[in-house]
Design a protein around this motif. Structure first.
Motif: not given
Length: 706
Positions: A230-235, A535, A538, A228, A533, A548
């Motif tokens: 990559p999702e945190f990095e985008r945030y 799932a 979420a 998880g 992250t 996350h």
């Protein structure tokens, strides 16, 4: 010892069984006179007969789930006379009860951590020990500090206090992230980052942003050991230091410099329990783990993440991991429970649905509350709301040595002995010794130990043998000890007064094994890896705890942030009547620390009686000026015995300085339903005119006897 000795025969002791006049004359039922009514002393046999009949009425008419077995709290250091164990054993023997789950101390983390790392124990009990930190750690980033006052306590007691010595010999550099400079001992040389309260997560996110944009994060570790990211990095894209500076009050350049230093050294990120005892308290813990994962040092000696250093004496300790003798509680046939910090909701809203860790649960209809060895009018929030909640049950029973606020809001108060007035086996978590606790004083008045009280009730309810197994308290001590070990004999141990336990060992932690081979030693998460992250979380769809770490601003604001932390002069509210606790008061009330600038703006000087207030309530305190606090922050420790002044012209008022008249009774989130009592927003003013007398240390008025 100053508190123990003075409290032993203090006027606040409960001398004899006492029954609230309204309950005695009118019988069980909801009653708004609780906390205001007078008490009548009643002979032991009479009160036990009445109480046994009431227990039988409730379980027969409403079912055992209508009995709430409270007793959350520290209670006695002894393992046999541990009040919560005694109460739960008794209630299980008569058919069960609705209980509570988790703790006020770390209830938020205990729900979150299994989702993120699979095991709370691995974080709290298998973190790097202080000797390992001394050998390997180069930088400690201490969110919430390492408050030395807390390390002298552990459930069950501490025989040898090792943490202060480790702190004094610490060689690692320390970055103290806290609104309070004294959240770290003065002997430790540290850089102070005086963060605004409730903004630590924003600082962590900005540190993480810097690691990403400067390429300082460990991508190999994140790919192999985590899910998880990559999702945190985008945030993180817009969570830069300039953004965080406006929220936290920490300059952007200092944030960048700290992130670079963390990446260049063996770094231990620590988060105190106080940070998760807030609204959105999951976020700083989860963000701290994510930040440590980005550094790639989780599982390395002295590196990675720690939770609770300075929150409890056994975190980082090297003592034995050995379970000492304990009283079996039996099996509770009732499967109802509440998250521990939802006691007021339970009483106020029977039948209401609520979310908890992916479940939708419903509060049972509680008719009888039985409390022994705890003080909800200390550790719960919004005490004026709790007072309303305590008007709702049919009957409230309390075992207490002293006339605490919980006792004053009960219907039946049974005088309980203190640890000095009975024999027991003493030992704490990771303690070095088992102590033979000899009785050193006779019981005060007509006080009895909890076991003796419950044995008498069990006899009246026809379950004496099941509860006592035919043993006296001394016979139980011998039985528990002999079931645990054969040598030395109990008689030898009792004569010696103590038994040194086998030393602990510097073992590989779960995370060290995981780092060595994440396939052979997976974490107990769905992925087997660290879930930056989740799932699962979420999927719960909670807006106050997404999948996350995120920045969620606090829901309230005000002129000043109040920090309601643990006191220096006692353990929580225990023995507030003692000499040491009383010597720490100012003008006979709990001390409120203010930054001199905030005090000057309000015309307040040291020694003034001040009124601390918000929309929930108010309390009086004694002012102390101290520049060890960030401006805009005041600090009032918990534990002053709640002393409500009825019908005061300014509104609800505690004369003694209990900060929980100010804190909000809201959960950390729908995930954990944890306590959020560390912070509140308030204002402060000089109190003019005659201050109400502090009555909390004197018994409530009792007229007549039966």
């Amino acid at each position: 010892m100053g508190n123990l000795a003075a409290a032993l025969d203090h006027p606040s002791r409960v001398a004899r069984p006492a029954v609230r006049r309204g309950w005695l004359e009118d019988g069980p039922g909801p009653d708004d006179r609780r906390g205001r009514d007078e008490f009548v002393e009643v002979p032991w046999d009479d009160v036990l007969d009445r109480l046994a009949a009431e227990l039988d009425r409730v379980r027969t008419r409403h079912g055992n789930q209508a009995i709430f077995g409270g007793s959350y709290g520290w209670a006695s250091a002894g393992r046999f006379h541990h009040a919560q164990s005694q109460l739960h054993r008794f209630l299980n023997t008569i058919g069960g009860f609705t209980g509570s789950r988790n703790t006020y101390s770390n209830g938020t983390s205990s729900v979150l951590l299994p989702h993120v790392v699979g095991d709370m124990h691995a974080v709290l009990r298998q973190a790097s020990t202080w000797p390992t930190i001394a050998e390997h750690t180069e930088l400690i980033v201490a969110f919430g500090g390492v408050p030395e006052k807390n390390v002298f306590v552990t459930p069950g007691g501490v025989t040898v206090h090792g943490t202060p010595g480790h702190l004094a010999r610490l060689r690692a550099r320390v970055a103290l992230v806290s609104p309070l400079r004294d959240d770290l001992p003065s002997t430790v040389d540290a850089r102070w980052y005086p963060v605004r309260p409730a903004t630590d997560t924003a600082l962590m996110l900005a540190l993480a942003h810097t690691l990403v944009v400067e390429g300082l994060h460990d991508r190999e570790f994140l790919a192999r050991y985590c899910v998880g990211f990559p999702e945190f990095e985008r945030y993180l894209r817009d969570k830069d230091p300039e953004w965080a500076a406006g929220i936290t009050g920490i300059p952007a350049a200092d944030i960048v410099a700290l992130a670079r230093e963390m990446a260049a050294n063996r770094t231990l990120i620590t988060v105190t329990w106080s940070l998760q005892r807030t609204e959105h308290g999951e976020q700083p813990v989860w963000a701290g783990i994510a930040l440590a994962a980005m550094l790639g040092q989780i599982g390395l000696p002295g590196g990675g993440f720690g939770h609770g250093y300075g929150s409890m004496g056994d975190v980082g300790d090297t003592g034995p991991e050995l379970r000492v003798p304990y009283l079996p509680q039996g099996v509770n046939p009732v499967d109802e429970f509440i998250p521990v910090a939802r006691i007021a909701d339970l009483l106020l809203h029977p039948g209401r649905k609520y979310d908890y860790n992916g479940e939708v649960r419903r509060y049972p209809d509680t008719r009888l509350v039985y409390w022994a060895g705890g003080n909800p009018f200390h550790h719960h929030q919004d005490l004026n709301r709790l007072r309303r909640a305590f008007t709702r049950p049919d009957t409230i029973v309390v075992h207490e040595p002293h006339w605490t606020a919980t006792a004053r809001h009960a219907d039946v108060v049974l005088p309980a002995t203190t640890a000095l007035e009975r024999e027991d086996l003493g030992s704490g978590r990771r303690d070095t010794h088992l102590i033979a606790m000899h009785r050193i004083a006779p019981p005060a008045g007509e006080a009895r130990d909890d076991y003796t009280i419950f044995a008498a009730l069990a006899a009246r309810l026809g379950v004496a043998e099941a509860f006592t197994e035919g043993r006296s308290p001394r016979e139980w001590l011998e039985h528990l000890y002999r079931s645990w070990r054969e040598e030395p004999t109990f008689d030898r141990f009792w004569a010696d007064g103590e038994l040194r336990l086998p030393p602990g060992r510097e073992h590989h932690t779960l995370f060290a094994d995981f780092r060595a081979d994440p396939v052979a030693h997976p974490l107990r998460t769905p992925s087997g890896r660290i879930e930056i992250t989740s799932a699962t979380v979420a999927g719960f769809g909670y807006p106050d705890c997404p999948g996350h770490p995120v920045w969620l601003p606090p829901s309230e604001s005000g002129p000043l942030w109040l920090i309601a932390n643990q006191p220096h002069t006692r353990l929580h509210s225990q023995l507030d009547a003692g000499d040491v606790s009383q010597a720490g008061k100012v003008a006979g009330r709990e001390r409120l620390r203010l930054n001199p600038a905030d005090a000057a703006a309000r015309g307040i000087t040291t020694g003034d009686v001040v009124r601390v207030f918000n929309t929930r309530g108010a309390c009086l305190a004694g002012a102390v000026l101290d520049d060890a606090l960030r401006p805009g922050v005041v600090q009032l420790p918990t534990g002053a015995w709640f002393d409500p002044v009825e019908d005061h012209p300014t509104g609800p008022l505690c004369a003694h300085g209990n900060p929980n008249v100010l804190t909000a009774d809201i959960p950390s989130s729908r995930l954990s339903q944890g306590c959020a009592g560390q912070h509140a927003t308030v204002d402060v003013e000089r109190f003019t005119g005659p201050a109400p007398r502090v009555r909390a240390l004197h018994p409530p008025l009792r007229k007549g006897s039966r």
